[in-house]
Structures are given as C-alpha cells and as structure tokens.
Design an enzyme around this catalytic site. Structure first.
Site, PDB file in Angstrom:
ATOM      1  N   ASP A  82       0.721  -1.380  -0.089  1.00  0.00           N
ATOM      2  CA  ASP A  82      -0.136  -0.022  -0.016  1.00  0.00           C
ATOM      3  C   ASP A  82       0.753   1.449  -0.031  1.00  0.00           C
ATOM      4  OD1 ASP A  82       0.724  -1.107   2.622  1.00  0.00           O
ATOM      5  OD2 ASP A  82      -0.834   0.305   3.536  1.00  0.00           O
ATOM      6  N   GLU A 140      -0.456  -2.032   5.272  1.00  0.00           N
ATOM      7  CA  GLU A 140       0.362  -2.057   6.607  1.00  0.00           C
ATOM      8  C   GLU A 140       0.439  -0.592   7.172  1.00  0.00           C
ATOM      9  OE1 GLU A 140       3.450  -0.902   9.017  1.00  0.00           O
ATOM     10  OE2 GLU A 140       3.515   0.106   7.006  1.00  0.00           O
TER      11      GLU A 140
END
Length: 396
Positions: A82, A140
């Site tokens: 991400d 994350e």
C-alpha cells in the site's frame, strides 16, 4: 549457490527496477490495492506459480516448492503493497500519476524486490528443499493492519511457516548496507483521541466559564508524568500529541477542545497499564477542573520483536552474502510496523535495506513528499532475501 543467486539478482535487476517504477507511478491506498494485487498475481503466474488471490481482500499468497529433497520446513517472506495519502513532490519519470497518493514508504520497492526474489527461487527450485511462502500484504499503513487480517485469513497456516522474514527500505542507511537488531526493535502504536468539554463564552469573563483550553493544556502537560514517573525505566515509551483544536478566536473560548496523539512502547503489559493511567489522569483532571474528558483509544499494532536466534542466523548469512563491512547494527526505533503481528505468532526477523545516496540527493525520510530510493539497492534486496530463505530452510 550464493554465486548463482547473486548472478540472478543482477540479471533481474532491470526488471526489478521497472516493476518498482510501475508500482510507484500507480499507487493505491490501504485496503484498495486492487490493481496492485492483480499486477502481482499476473507476475507470479508468468513465472509458473499459482497465486492465491483475495487473502484479506487484496492480499496475494504463493508457494515455491524446493524439489532437491523432501522437507517439511516452510519460510514466509513478506512484502507490503500500500501507498500513503501524500502528494509527491519529486520530479522523476516514474512520479505518481494519482493525485494525492504516493509510495512514500518504499512499499513499491518491497513488492518489486519480493517479486524478483520469487523469480530467483523459482529458477533455483531444484537446488533447495522445503517451501517458500510469498506473502504480498495489503494495508500496512492503516489500522488494524493488513498483517492482522491476513493472519485471520490463515496466512500462517496450510502450510505454517517456521519463520517469517521481512525487509524494509532505510533512507538513513547508505545503499549497499543492511541493518539488523535482535529482540525489541519497533514500538506498539495506539492512537489517542480526547475531547475536553467545558463551558465556553467571552474571553473577558473567564469567571463565568469552564475553560476547556486551560483544562486541555493542563492535561497534556500532566500526562507526560505517566511516562516519566510510572513507566518502568527499562521499557522505552513515547507519548506525543500532534493535534490540538480549540476552535475559538482571540476573545471567544470554545465549549470543547479536541486533542489527538499517539502512545508507543515495547512492552504489552506496560502498554495496557500506561493507557489505563493516561485515561484515568485525563478524565480525573478534567473533572477536578469542572469539565469532562471523553477518552478514546484506537488500538494499533503490537511491538515488533525480532527473534534473537533467527536474527543472529540471518545476520550471519547476510555477512556471508554481503561481507561484514556491509552489515550494521540498528538502534531501537519507536515507529510502528504491522509486521509485528507476525512476530507475535512466529519466529520473525525484520531487517533494513539501505537506500540512501547523499551524492545523488536521495536523503529524504519515509512519509515525506520527496522520499525516493537509490535503485541500486534493488540489485541487492531480491538476492539477499532469496539467500536468507534458502539458508534458513537448510537449518535443522
């Protein structure tokens, strides 16, 4: 085998860089990594793997089976996918094409590196035994953390890794260097949201008010004594507040004040005790001064624990691969990382890949609009992780 891995890592370096640049130009936020996940799955299929898609919604998992001899050992390798809600300020050919979203923490490099690690291991699968579990993880950067959701979805089962390895770029370490730390490494992360309520009114008549600005100010100062006077001295801990909203004007005191901050530590027992004391102090002080305090905690990640024996073995293997002069020791870091969820369940090692290059001006920290990496690190990262995995599979 080490020479074969190094050669393949160099051979795939151009492809690794191209992959990283594609991901960098097309970032996606936490829990929305749909195109990224499809891209990763397609890359894995192209080298003959059968990825499992949709793990924790956008996660991807694949297995590489060594065929040299039969072995039940399994090693997990993790990369996060991400990006962050940051507008990129770099002027580079691979600059983000998505307004307000940027790979400012190196997850593009992590994913690209692990894809090339997969290429190396798949090429050499007849030369090792055991199973490599590739974990491409979403989210994350956002609580509750993609790692926790992937664990709930069974990523540590069928087959169950005996160890997990994770790699993260390090803009404070020169490219070509690798950093390790045994034991406690990164902190737990909890978000704190306080609403201090009083009775607002004209600033010239404070005797007729219950001033929430004053109350909130006292609370912020007083809460630091929880760290300085209640924390066990050997337990690192940080309490910081980055947002204080008192929406009045020069002569108008508001009815309420909002405070937002973070509490971080490296001891789960102290984490809960510290938060209990912080909340009790904030609520009690507000009441004592005639107001109220609504206290909300958003639970974040646990602290990250590098398994000592695994980390020592991994460090030694890195010395064999890189040379002792290129392996350094890391300090404690009070930042958070959801790889910590794996470290609470299975023996884990989270190490740092140097990406700094001062001569080229590549010095910005993570989570900044000018973050970038020295891409020569991508000639090292894939091969090193492949070597560490194969070495660990060979341990009894």
């Amino acid at each position: 085998m080490i020479d074969s891995i190094k050669s393949l890592s160099r051979q795939f370096a151009e492809e690794t860089v191209a992959t990283r640049r594609h991901l960098h130009a097309n970032p996606e936020l936490s829990f929305h990594e749909f195109n990224t996940a499809r891209y990763v799955a397609d890359q894995l299929k192209a080298i003959g793997l059968t990825p499992q898609e949709g793990v924790a919604n956008t996660g991807v998992v694949a297995l590489i089976e060594g065929t040299k001899t039969s072995s039940g050992r399994v090693i997990g390798l993790r990369a996060d996918m991400d990006a962050l809600p940051i507008h990129e300020a770099n002027n580079v050919p691979y600059k983000s094409t998505v307004e307000g979203i940027m790979h400012a923490c190196g997850h593009d490099a992590h994913t690209a590196s692990l894809l090339s690690t997969a290429r190396i291991l798949q090429t050499l699968r007849d030369e090792f035994s055991g199973t490599i579990k590739l974990v491409f993880q979403p989210a994350e950067e956002k609580a509750p953390g993609g790692a926790s959701l992937m664990i709930k979805d069974g990523v540590l089962e069928n087959p169950a890794p005996g160890a997990m390895l994770g790699q993260h770029v390090a803009p404070n370490i020169p490219a070509g260097k690798i950093g390790f730390r045994e034991g406690m490494y990164m902190a737990s992360t909890d978000e704190l949201y306080l609403t201090v309520k009083g009775k607002g009114g004209h600033g010239a008549m404070p005797d007729q008010l219950i001033d929430p600005v004053l109350i909130a100010s006292h609370i912020i100062v007083a809460m630091q004594q929880v760290i300085s006077r209640n924390r066990p001295p050997a337990s690192p801990s940080v309490l910081s507040f980055g947002r204080f909203i008192a929406d009045g004007i020069t002569n108008v005191i508001p009815n309420e004040v909002k405070i937002e901050g973070t509490f971080r530590c490296m001891n789960e027992q102290w984490r809960e005790e510290g938060l209990r004391r912080i909340q009790k102090l904030a609520e009690g002080m507000a009441e004592a001064m005639g107001g109220t305090c609504v206290f909300e905690r958003v639970k974040g990640y646990p602290y990250l624990q590098n398994h000592p024996e695994l980390t020592r073995r991994t460090r030694a293997s890195t010395v064999a691969y890189m040379g002792a002069e290129n392996v350094i020791d890391l300090d404690l870091w009070m930042a958070g990382e959801d790889f910590a969820f794996y470290s609470q369940v299975v023996d884990s090692c989270f190490y740092r890949l140097g990406t700094r290059n001062e001569s080229r001006g590549i010095t910005s920290g993570v989570h900044t609009p000018t973050f970038d990496i020295d891409e020569t690190a991508l000639e090292i990262g894939p091969g090193l992780m492949a070597w560490l995995a194969v070495e660990e599979l060979g341990k009894e």
